[in-house]
Design a protein around this motif. Structure first.
Motif, PDB file in Angstrom:
ATOM      1  N   TYR A 140       2.820 -11.284  -9.664  1.00 58.13           N
ATOM      2  CA  TYR A 140       2.790 -11.267  -8.200  1.00 58.13           C
ATOM      3  C   TYR A 140       1.386 -10.837  -7.788  1.00 58.13           C
ATOM      4  CZ  TYR A 140       7.915 -11.149  -8.343  1.00 58.13           C
ATOM      5  OH  TYR A 140       9.234 -11.438  -8.571  1.00 58.13           O
ATOM      6  N   ALA A 141       0.844 -11.479  -6.763  1.00 60.18           N
ATOM      7  CA  ALA A 141      -0.449 -11.077  -6.212  1.00 60.18           C
ATOM      8  C   ALA A 141      -0.241 -10.731  -4.749  1.00 60.18           C
ATOM      9  CB  ALA A 141      -1.471 -12.198  -6.358  1.00 60.18           C
ATOM     10  N   PHE A 142      -0.552  -9.487  -4.383  1.00 56.13           N
ATOM     11  CA  PHE A 142      -0.407  -9.011  -3.013  1.00 56.13           C
ATOM     12  C   PHE A 142      -1.778  -8.622  -2.470  1.00 56.13           C
ATOM     13  CE2 PHE A 142       3.657  -7.614  -5.030  1.00 56.13           C
ATOM     14  CZ  PHE A 142       4.512  -8.444  -4.316  1.00 56.13           C
ATOM     15  N   PRO A 143      -2.202  -9.213  -1.357  1.00 50.11           N
ATOM     16  CA  PRO A 143      -3.484  -8.802  -0.768  1.00 50.11           C
ATOM     17  C   PRO A 143      -3.417  -7.355  -0.291  1.00 50.11           C
ATOM     18  CG  PRO A 143      -2.467 -10.618   0.495  1.00 50.11           C
ATOM     19  CD  PRO A 143      -1.529 -10.246  -0.592  1.00 50.11           C
ATOM     20  N   ILE A 144      -4.486  -6.631  -0.515  1.00 47.53           N
ATOM     21  CA  ILE A 144      -4.582  -5.238  -0.051  1.00 47.53           C
ATOM     22  C   ILE A 144      -5.182  -5.265   1.349  1.00 47.53           C
ATOM     23  CG2 ILE A 144      -5.620  -2.985  -0.458  1.00 47.53           C
ATOM     24  CD1 ILE A 144      -5.682  -3.703  -3.465  1.00 47.53           C
ATOM     25  N   PRO A 145      -4.495  -4.660   2.322  1.00 49.84           N
ATOM     26  CA  PRO A 145      -5.042  -4.658   3.685  1.00 49.84           C
ATOM     27  C   PRO A 145      -6.393  -3.937   3.745  1.00 49.84           C
ATOM     28  CG  PRO A 145      -2.801  -3.735   3.633  1.00 49.84           C
ATOM     29  CD  PRO A 145      -3.235  -3.939   2.214  1.00 49.84           C
ATOM     30  N   ALA A 146      -7.211  -4.350   4.696  1.00 47.06           N
ATOM     31  CA  ALA A 146      -8.500  -3.687   4.917  1.00 47.06           C
ATOM     32  C   ALA A 146      -8.248  -2.221   5.229  1.00 47.06           C
ATOM     33  CB  ALA A 146      -9.247  -4.361   6.061  1.00 47.06           C
ATOM     34  N   PRO A 147      -9.049  -1.335   4.757  1.00 46.67           N
ATOM     35  CA  PRO A 147     -10.369  -1.516   4.176  1.00 46.67           C
ATOM     36  C   PRO A 147     -10.364  -1.683   2.660  1.00 46.67           C
ATOM     37  CG  PRO A 147     -10.013   0.806   4.571  1.00 46.67           C
ATOM     38  CD  PRO A 147      -8.775   0.087   5.037  1.00 46.67           C
ATOM     39  N   GLY A 148      -9.215  -1.898   2.024  1.00 46.90           N
ATOM     40  CA  GLY A 148      -9.186  -2.128   0.587  1.00 46.90           C
ATOM     41  C   GLY A 148      -8.650  -0.940  -0.190  1.00 46.90           C
ATOM     42  N   LEU A 149      -8.945  -0.929  -1.484  1.00 45.24           N
ATOM     43  CA  LEU A 149      -8.389   0.054  -2.413  1.00 45.24           C
ATOM     44  C   LEU A 149      -8.724   1.487  -2.033  1.00 45.24           C
ATOM     45  CD1 LEU A 149      -6.831   0.673  -5.013  1.00 45.24           C
ATOM     46  CD2 LEU A 149      -8.985   0.388  -6.252  1.00 45.24           C
ATOM     47  N   GLY A 150      -9.973   1.731  -1.669  1.00 45.43           N
ATOM     48  CA  GLY A 150     -10.367   3.094  -1.288  1.00 45.43           C
ATOM     49  C   GLY A 150     -10.014   4.106  -2.355  1.00 45.43           C
ATOM     50  N   SER A 151      -9.363   5.206  -1.967  1.00 47.59           N
ATOM     51  CA  SER A 151      -9.053   6.296  -2.893  1.00 47.59           C
ATOM     52  C   SER A 151      -7.630   6.236  -3.438  1.00 47.59           C
ATOM     53  CB  SER A 151      -9.285   7.642  -2.201  1.00 47.59           C
ATOM     54  OG  SER A 151      -8.394   7.782  -1.115  1.00 47.59           O
ATOM     55  N   TYR A 152      -6.919   5.137  -3.210  1.00 49.08           N
ATOM     56  CA  TYR A 152      -5.568   5.033  -3.771  1.00 49.08           C
ATOM     57  C   TYR A 152      -5.650   5.054  -5.289  1.00 49.08           C
ATOM     58  CZ  TYR A 152      -4.185   3.692   0.932  1.00 49.08           C
ATOM     59  OH  TYR A 152      -3.964   3.678   2.282  1.00 49.08           O
ATOM     60  N   SER A 153      -4.728   5.781  -5.904  1.00 51.10           N
ATOM     61  CA  SER A 153      -4.791   5.989  -7.355  1.00 51.10           C
ATOM     62  C   SER A 153      -3.578   5.468  -8.115  1.00 51.10           C
ATOM     63  CB  SER A 153      -4.953   7.487  -7.648  1.00 51.10           C
ATOM     64  OG  SER A 153      -3.842   8.211  -7.108  1.00 51.10           O
ATOM     65  N   HIS A 154      -2.537   5.016  -7.390  1.00 48.13           N
ATOM     66  CA  HIS A 154      -1.311   4.557  -8.044  1.00 48.13           C
ATOM     67  C   HIS A 154      -0.724   3.353  -7.317  1.00 48.13           C
ATOM     68  CE1 HIS A 154      -1.544   8.721  -9.442  1.00 48.13           C
ATOM     69  NE2 HIS A 154      -0.752   8.371 -10.437  1.00 48.13           N
ATOM     70  N   VAL A 155      -0.002   2.537  -8.076  1.00 47.48           N
ATOM     71  CA  VAL A 155       0.861   1.515  -7.507  1.00 47.48           C
ATOM     72  C   VAL A 155       2.285   2.006  -7.752  1.00 47.48           C
ATOM     73  CG1 VAL A 155       1.619  -0.894  -7.575  1.00 47.48           C
ATOM     74  CG2 VAL A 155      -0.786  -0.323  -8.025  1.00 47.48           C
ATOM     75  N   VAL A 156       3.107   2.036  -6.694  1.00 49.49           N
ATOM     76  CA  VAL A 156       4.486   2.512  -6.796  1.00 49.49           C
ATOM     77  C   VAL A 156       5.434   1.388  -6.401  1.00 49.49           C
ATOM     78  CG1 VAL A 156       6.187   4.121  -5.824  1.00 49.49           C
ATOM     79  CG2 VAL A 156       3.893   4.922  -6.381  1.00 49.49           C
ATOM     80  N   MET A 157       6.497   1.190  -7.190  1.00 44.49           N
ATOM     81  CA  MET A 157       7.578   0.268  -6.851  1.00 44.49           C
ATOM     82  C   MET A 157       8.712   1.102  -6.267  1.00 44.49           C
ATOM     83  SD  MET A 157       6.613  -2.722  -7.394  1.00 44.49           S
ATOM     84  CE  MET A 157       5.093  -3.358  -8.052  1.00 44.49           C
ATOM     85  N   PHE A 158       9.120   0.785  -5.051  1.00 43.30           N
ATOM     86  CA  PHE A 158       9.995   1.640  -4.257  1.00 43.30           C
ATOM     87  C   PHE A 158      11.174   0.850  -3.697  1.00 43.30           C
ATOM     88  CE2 PHE A 158      10.867   3.670  -0.056  1.00 43.30           C
ATOM     89  CZ  PHE A 158      11.162   4.951  -0.494  1.00 43.30           C
ATOM     90  N   CYS A 159      12.377   1.435  -3.758  1.00 43.64           N
ATOM     91  CA  CYS A 159      13.567   0.858  -3.135  1.00 43.64           C
ATOM     92  C   CYS A 159      13.819   1.620  -1.841  1.00 43.64           C
ATOM     93  CB  CYS A 159      14.777   0.966  -4.054  1.00 43.64           C
ATOM     94  SG  CYS A 159      16.305   0.376  -3.271  1.00 43.64           S
ATOM     95  N   GLN A 160      13.603   0.949  -0.693  1.00 43.80           N
ATOM     96  CA  GLN A 160      13.749   1.606   0.600  1.00 43.80           C
ATOM     97  C   GLN A 160      15.189   2.046   0.848  1.00 43.80           C
ATOM     98  OE1 GLN A 160      11.445   2.611   2.866  1.00 43.80           O
ATOM     99  NE2 GLN A 160      13.133   3.506   4.009  1.00 43.80           N
ATOM    100  N   ALA A 161      16.165   1.199   0.504  1.00 42.17           N
ATOM    101  CA  ALA A 161      17.562   1.533   0.776  1.00 42.17           C
ATOM    102  C   ALA A 161      17.980   2.827   0.087  1.00 42.17           C
ATOM    103  CB  ALA A 161      18.465   0.392   0.355  1.00 42.17           C
ATOM    104  N   ALA A 162      17.525   3.016  -1.149  1.00 40.00           N
ATOM    105  CA  ALA A 162      17.866   4.226  -1.895  1.00 40.00           C
ATOM    106  C   ALA A 162      16.852   5.342  -1.666  1.00 40.00           C
ATOM    107  CB  ALA A 162      17.940   3.921  -3.386  1.00 40.00           C
ATOM    108  N   ARG A 163      15.711   4.995  -1.052  1.00 39.81           N
ATOM    109  CA  ARG A 163      14.624   5.948  -0.817  1.00 39.81           C
ATOM    110  C   ARG A 163      14.183   6.628  -2.108  1.00 39.81           C
ATOM    111  NH1 ARG A 163      14.359   8.145   4.915  1.00 39.81           N
ATOM    112  NH2 ARG A 163      15.296   6.463   6.072  1.00 39.81           N
ATOM    113  N   ILE A 164      13.909   5.771  -3.107  1.00 38.10           N
ATOM    114  CA  ILE A 164      13.565   6.309  -4.413  1.00 38.10           C
ATOM    115  C   ILE A 164      12.576   5.379  -5.122  1.00 38.10           C
ATOM    116  CG2 ILE A 164      15.463   5.211  -5.671  1.00 38.10           C
ATOM    117  CD1 ILE A 164      15.844   7.948  -7.086  1.00 38.10           C
TER     118      ILE A 164
END
Length: 150
Positions: A116-140
């Motif tokens: 999967y390729a997801f565009p990162i909104p501006a201004p870009g990566l910046g100081s983000y250090s992790h990619v998290v996969m999250f289930c909103q319904a379970a909030r986990i």
């Protein structure tokens, strides 16, 4: 009180993240850029009892647009109906709490495996250090990947 919270999470996971749930948002995945530079790399690990695995890269195309790109070995198991991908400044022990700096980059409505390729909104990566996969319904969190220099 703790027992009620655990019960809520179990019920939310069983009822709120089933594969047959209708998607609440559309997947914004795009085709991976043909010409790209790898900016960061990571490997997913599961969280909260869910198996999430495979590689992820932050890539930049010729126009300097950045993308979260899951590798072909990416997998999330657990029967979730919609999983959202976030860039964060931490993994969040259980979920994406309000103290976490974060930006949603994409939604996976089905499949939960592959590239999967997801565009990162501006201004870009910046100081983000992790990619998290999250289930909103379970909030986990279902899994995360710490980003490192290639």
């Amino acid at each position: 009180m703790m027992m009620k919270q655990v019960l809520f999470i179990i019920v939310a996971v069983l009822l709120g993240c089933k594969k047959d749930d209708p998607p609440t948002t559309s997947t914004n995945a795009v085709n991976p850029p043909a010409q790209r530079t790898v900016v960061k790399t990571g490997a997913f690990s599961g969280q909260n009892g869910y198996a999430t695995s495979g590689g992820v890269e932050i890539v930049r195309d010729s126009t300097r647009t950045e993308f979260v790109l899951t590798k072909s070995d990416f997998r999330v198991s657990g029967g979730a109906g919609t999983i959202t991908a976030w860039l964060t400044d931490a993994t969040g022990a259980t979920n994406l709490n309000s103290s976490t700096t974060k930006v949603q980059v994409g939604t996976i409505n089905s499949g939960f495996a592959g590239t999967y390729a997801f565009p990162i909104p501006a201004p870009g990566l910046g100081s983000y250090s992790h990619v998290v996969m999250f289930c909103q319904a379970a909030r986990i969190n279902f899994g995360n990947a710490a980003l490192q220099n290639p």
